[in-house]
Design a protein around this motif. Structure first.
Motif, PDB file in Angstrom:
ATOM      1  N   ILE A 229     -22.120  -5.984 -23.415  1.00 56.34           N
ATOM      2  CA  ILE A 229     -20.892  -5.577 -22.723  1.00 56.34           C
ATOM      3  C   ILE A 229     -19.981  -4.779 -23.664  1.00 56.34           C
ATOM      4  O   ILE A 229     -19.671  -5.223 -24.770  1.00 56.34           O
ATOM      5  CB  ILE A 229     -20.159  -6.827 -22.175  1.00 56.34           C
ATOM      6  CG1 ILE A 229     -21.095  -7.533 -21.183  1.00 56.34           C
ATOM      7  CG2 ILE A 229     -18.831  -6.449 -21.526  1.00 56.34           C
ATOM      8  CD1 ILE A 229     -20.608  -8.861 -20.699  1.00 56.34           C
ATOM      9  N   VAL A 230     -19.624  -3.583 -23.182  1.00 54.74           N
ATOM     10  CA  VAL A 230     -18.709  -2.725 -23.936  1.00 54.74           C
ATOM     11  C   VAL A 230     -17.664  -2.217 -22.935  1.00 54.74           C
ATOM     12  O   VAL A 230     -18.034  -1.769 -21.842  1.00 54.74           O
ATOM     13  CB  VAL A 230     -19.468  -1.517 -24.548  1.00 54.74           C
ATOM     14  CG1 VAL A 230     -18.504  -0.558 -25.240  1.00 54.74           C
ATOM     15  CG2 VAL A 230     -20.547  -1.980 -25.518  1.00 54.74           C
ATOM     16  N   ARG A 269     -27.570 -14.659 -21.229  1.00 56.82           N
ATOM     17  CA  ARG A 269     -26.842 -14.492 -22.499  1.00 56.82           C
ATOM     18  C   ARG A 269     -26.069 -13.178 -22.471  1.00 56.82           C
ATOM     19  O   ARG A 269     -26.454 -12.251 -21.761  1.00 56.82           O
ATOM     20  CB  ARG A 269     -27.821 -14.417 -23.677  1.00 56.82           C
ATOM     21  CG  ARG A 269     -28.771 -15.566 -23.771  1.00 56.82           C
ATOM     22  CD  ARG A 269     -29.653 -15.357 -24.980  1.00 56.82           C
ATOM     23  NE  ARG A 269     -30.559 -16.462 -25.135  1.00 56.82           N
ATOM     24  CZ  ARG A 269     -31.810 -16.464 -24.699  1.00 56.82           C
ATOM     25  NH1 ARG A 269     -32.305 -15.412 -24.095  1.00 56.82           N
ATOM     26  NH2 ARG A 269     -32.566 -17.527 -24.869  1.00 56.82           N
ATOM     27  N   ARG A 270     -25.047 -13.104 -23.300  1.00 54.28           N
ATOM     28  CA  ARG A 270     -24.336 -11.829 -23.385  1.00 54.28           C
ATOM     29  C   ARG A 270     -23.773 -11.604 -24.781  1.00 54.28           C
ATOM     30  O   ARG A 270     -23.396 -12.547 -25.468  1.00 54.28           O
ATOM     31  CB  ARG A 270     -23.236 -11.740 -22.336  1.00 54.28           C
ATOM     32  CG  ARG A 270     -22.309 -12.911 -22.311  1.00 54.28           C
ATOM     33  CD  ARG A 270     -21.606 -12.906 -20.983  1.00 54.28           C
ATOM     34  NE  ARG A 270     -20.162 -12.760 -21.235  1.00 54.28           N
ATOM     35  CZ  ARG A 270     -19.308 -12.356 -20.334  1.00 54.28           C
ATOM     36  NH1 ARG A 270     -19.713 -12.020 -19.136  1.00 54.28           N
ATOM     37  NH2 ARG A 270     -18.033 -12.275 -20.614  1.00 54.28           N
ATOM     38  N   VAL A 271     -23.761 -10.337 -25.137  1.00 52.91           N
ATOM     39  CA  VAL A 271     -23.116  -9.963 -26.389  1.00 52.91           C
ATOM     40  C   VAL A 271     -22.027  -8.962 -26.030  1.00 52.91           C
ATOM     41  O   VAL A 271     -22.268  -8.018 -25.267  1.00 52.91           O
ATOM     42  CB  VAL A 271     -24.138  -9.437 -27.439  1.00 52.91           C
ATOM     43  CG1 VAL A 271     -24.996  -8.322 -26.924  1.00 52.91           C
ATOM     44  CG2 VAL A 271     -23.454  -8.990 -28.722  1.00 52.91           C
ATOM     45  N   VAL A 272     -20.827  -9.219 -26.513  1.00 54.03           N
ATOM     46  CA  VAL A 272     -19.679  -8.385 -26.165  1.00 54.03           C
ATOM     47  C   VAL A 272     -19.191  -7.678 -27.431  1.00 54.03           C
ATOM     48  O   VAL A 272     -18.892  -8.335 -28.432  1.00 54.03           O
ATOM     49  CB  VAL A 272     -18.522  -9.251 -25.593  1.00 54.03           C
ATOM     50  CG1 VAL A 272     -17.399  -8.365 -25.085  1.00 54.03           C
ATOM     51  CG2 VAL A 272     -19.032 -10.179 -24.499  1.00 54.03           C
ATOM     52  N   LEU A 273     -19.182  -6.354 -27.380  1.00 56.88           N
ATOM     53  CA  LEU A 273     -18.667  -5.587 -28.531  1.00 56.88           C
ATOM     54  C   LEU A 273     -17.222  -5.223 -28.238  1.00 56.88           C
ATOM     55  O   LEU A 273     -16.940  -4.512 -27.270  1.00 56.88           O
ATOM     56  CB  LEU A 273     -19.501  -4.319 -28.721  1.00 56.88           C
ATOM     57  CG  LEU A 273     -20.892  -4.548 -29.306  1.00 56.88           C
ATOM     58  CD1 LEU A 273     -21.901  -3.618 -28.667  1.00 56.88           C
ATOM     59  CD2 LEU A 273     -20.884  -4.357 -30.807  1.00 56.88           C
ATOM     60  N   ARG A 274     -16.318  -5.773 -29.041  1.00 54.05           N
ATOM     61  CA  ARG A 274     -14.891  -5.463 -28.835  1.00 54.05           C
ATOM     62  C   ARG A 274     -14.383  -4.690 -30.043  1.00 54.05           C
ATOM     63  O   ARG A 274     -14.552  -5.114 -31.177  1.00 54.05           O
ATOM     64  CB  ARG A 274     -14.093  -6.750 -28.647  1.00 54.05           C
ATOM     65  CG  ARG A 274     -14.443  -7.437 -27.332  1.00 54.05           C
ATOM     66  CD  ARG A 274     -13.513  -8.576 -27.038  1.00 54.05           C
ATOM     67  NE  ARG A 274     -12.127  -8.143 -26.857  1.00 54.05           N
ATOM     68  CZ  ARG A 274     -11.166  -8.938 -26.405  1.00 54.05           C
ATOM     69  NH1 ARG A 274     -11.432 -10.182 -26.072  1.00 54.05           N
ATOM     70  NH2 ARG A 274      -9.932  -8.502 -26.277  1.00 54.05           N
ATOM     71  N   PHE A 275     -13.777  -3.558 -29.785  1.00 51.31           N
ATOM     72  CA  PHE A 275     -13.277  -2.712 -30.875  1.00 51.31           C
ATOM     73  C   PHE A 275     -11.754  -2.845 -30.988  1.00 51.31           C
ATOM     74  O   PHE A 275     -11.111  -3.367 -30.075  1.00 51.31           O
ATOM     75  CB  PHE A 275     -13.677  -1.258 -30.629  1.00 51.31           C
ATOM     76  CG  PHE A 275     -15.181  -1.081 -30.656  1.00 51.31           C
ATOM     77  CD1 PHE A 275     -15.855  -0.960 -31.859  1.00 51.31           C
ATOM     78  CD2 PHE A 275     -15.926  -1.079 -29.476  1.00 51.31           C
ATOM     79  CE1 PHE A 275     -17.239  -0.828 -31.895  1.00 51.31           C
ATOM     80  CE2 PHE A 275     -17.300  -0.940 -29.500  1.00 51.31           C
ATOM     81  CZ  PHE A 275     -17.965  -0.810 -30.709  1.00 51.31           C
TER      82      PHE A 275
END
Ligand code: NAP
Length: 481
Positions: A229-230, A269-275
């Motif tokens: 997730i982006v 499952r999820r991977v979230v990239l937060r900038f």
């Protein structure tokens, strides 16, 4: 002093390499490539096993990268190369010994610890440094006794480098995918029971400034049963991309756009990239339960670099585990100059410099991360070590080492014997290697099952050597009959 010229069979040029990771091996290789100079390279490692971060750092699901050790095996075949494993600088051998026993010393000790975030409650239980987790899943003996609590659902990783990518994969890839790797047995078991199903990766700057590389970013999208997730709003528009943005940053952006556009699949499952997010405090009493994060804004310094600064817009997020993957840090070695701010041994092209006199410390050199800081991939070490060895050979050519005789290997080995314990030679290591591979086959098609405790590997080695001696003496007896 003998009459023989230095660098001949009668009077070999003796060089110690401290550390057996990639930079140390490439230094040994370059030294041995020098024609017409007989150079004895003695490589020391505090562990009984060689290869530094290739064994203890590279993620287990990157077995193809670990295959580079075959190159190091070849380097170790040189007749003038010796490995002294299980010998630590400052314990069994001192800086004074190195000066007395060698014409030149090359420090290849890497960056052993982690940078600090410097925020409240940084070290709450449940908050771990990258090197702890990486060492633990790679069966590094220093981290064998650590325990990670994977009973919660959410892990937060701070940092936007390739180590952050490694950690995210290791937390989320289905454990079946790790069975055929050299992951530590204890890690395989613990991760097999992990309840972590969400990983948040926090980058303090934007997508264009991220330190990860495209292949590693793309691998997040290859984790089975996992959504990436982006937020589309975090990604710059075409107009916002200035000239001079690196090719890697543009390629990363492509991948991030793809992630941002992809609908959720309902994966487990999820991977979230937060900038543009920085942790400013960890939350929890006896262990971590969350992180206060602040939104960042970027600004340009007078030197033209893009920096992040926190705003007062904050948010609290859940975290059952926190991993700080913000870069490694070198540690000082007793008796050797150290630049604490940079975490490196001060040097000019690999010649160790004395910061007080700004002169070269005669006979002392440095390669790898302790020379240039914790940056670059394995291959970066090849030209880096070449540069240092070039300086060393220039000094050799200028006669810098001519006037001194040093004791030979037999004297060194006697000293090591007196100091405490038997060292582990390269052939001993190869026996440990073979035993690990055998254990791996027994455990079911694994490339190896690593020993994770030093005593365990040394006693397995002693047993194997004893068995070999029994076989040899039985053979000798048989031949004599
Ligand atoms: P790295 O590439 O230097 O990344 C460190 C990250 O931490 C950067 O995103 C940095 O952000 C961030 N950071 C630093 N201080 C921070 C702070 N106070 N708060 C928040 N974020 C902070 O380091 P690494 O990931 O440890 O990797 C080390 C080297 O090994 C790299 O060269 C890497 O490519 C290499 N490596 C390669 C592989 C591979 O090839 N597969 C795998 C692992 C590691 P800023 O950019 O804003 O400073």
């Amino acid at each position: 002093m003998t009459d023989a010229r230095l660098g001949t069979d009668a009077r070999p040029f003796r060089v110690a390499v401290i550390g057996s990771g990639p930079s140390g091996f490439y230094a040994a290789e370059h030294l041995h490539r020098q024609e017409g100079v007989v150079t004895q390279v003695d490589m020391f490692d505090r562990l009984p096993t060689p290869f530094g971060l290739v064994r203890g750092g590279v993620a287990p699901d990157h077995q193809n990268i670990k295959a580079v050790t075959r190159v190091y095996d070849k380097i170790a075949e040189h007749p003038e190369f010796r490995f002294y494993g299980n010998i630590e600088l400052g314990r069994e051998i001192t800086h004074d010994d190195l000066i007395a026993y060698y014409h030149a010393v090359i420090y290849a000790v890497g960056a052993r610890t982690d940078k600090r975030l410097g925020i409240p409650k940084e070290y709450l239980p449940g908050s771990h440094s990258a090197s702890e987790f990486v060492g633990w899943y790679n069966a590094h003996p220093d981290f064998r006794s650590l325990a990670f609590d994977f009973s919660g659902s959410t892990a937060v990783i701070v940092g936007n480098g390739n180590v952050a990518m490694d950690l995210a994969r290791m937390l989320l890839v289905p454990v079946e995918n790790l069975h055929r790797t050299d992951i530590a047995e204890h890690a395989l078991r613990a991760l097999g029971k992990s309840a972590i199903n969400e990983v948040l990766i926090l980058g303090r700057r934007g997508p264009l400034q991220a330190a990860f590389t495209t292949k590693e970013l793309r691998e997040l999208g290859e984790i089975a049963d996992c959504d990436v997730i982006v937020a589309p709003d975090d990604l710059p528009s075409a107009e916002e991309i200035s000239e001079g943005v690196s090719k890697t940053a543009l390629a990363n952006l492509e991948v991030l756009r793809h992630f941002a556009a992809k609908p959720l699949t309902g994966a487990s499952r999820r991977v979230v990239l937060r900038f543009f997010q920085s942790p400013i405090e960890l939350i929890g009493d006896d262990r971590v339960s969350g992180v206060v994060i602040a939104e960042n804004e970027l600004y340009l310094t007078e030197h033209g670099s893009v920096r992040a600064r926190v705003t007062d817009r904050t948010e609290q997020i859940r975290a059952d585990l926190v991993f700080r993957a913000i870069g490694y840090q070198g540690v000082p070695l007793l008796g050797i100059p150290f630049d604490a701010a940079g975490g490196v041994i001060p040097n000019e092209k690999g010649r160790v410099m004395d910061p007080t006199t700004t002169t070269h410390v005669a006979g002392e050199y440095v390669v790898g991360w302790i020379k240039r800081g914790p940056r670059g991939i394995i291959g970066t070490n090849k030209p880096d070590s070449q540069e240092t060895v070039d300086q060393l050979l220039e000094d050799f050519g200028a006669g810098a080492f001519e006037g001194r005789d040093v004791p030979g290997r037999a004297v060194l080995e006697r000293l090591l014997g007196e100091r405490r314990r038997d060292f582990v030679s390269y052939s001993d290591w190869q026996m440990i290697d073979m035993l690990e591979q055998e254990r791996g086959r027994d455990a079911g098609e694994r490339p190896r099952l690593k020993f994770s405790r030093i005593e365990e590997m040394l006693s397995a080695l002693a047993e194997k050597k004893q068995e070999q001696r029994r076989v040899q003496s039985a053979q000798a007896q048989h031949e004599g009959e």
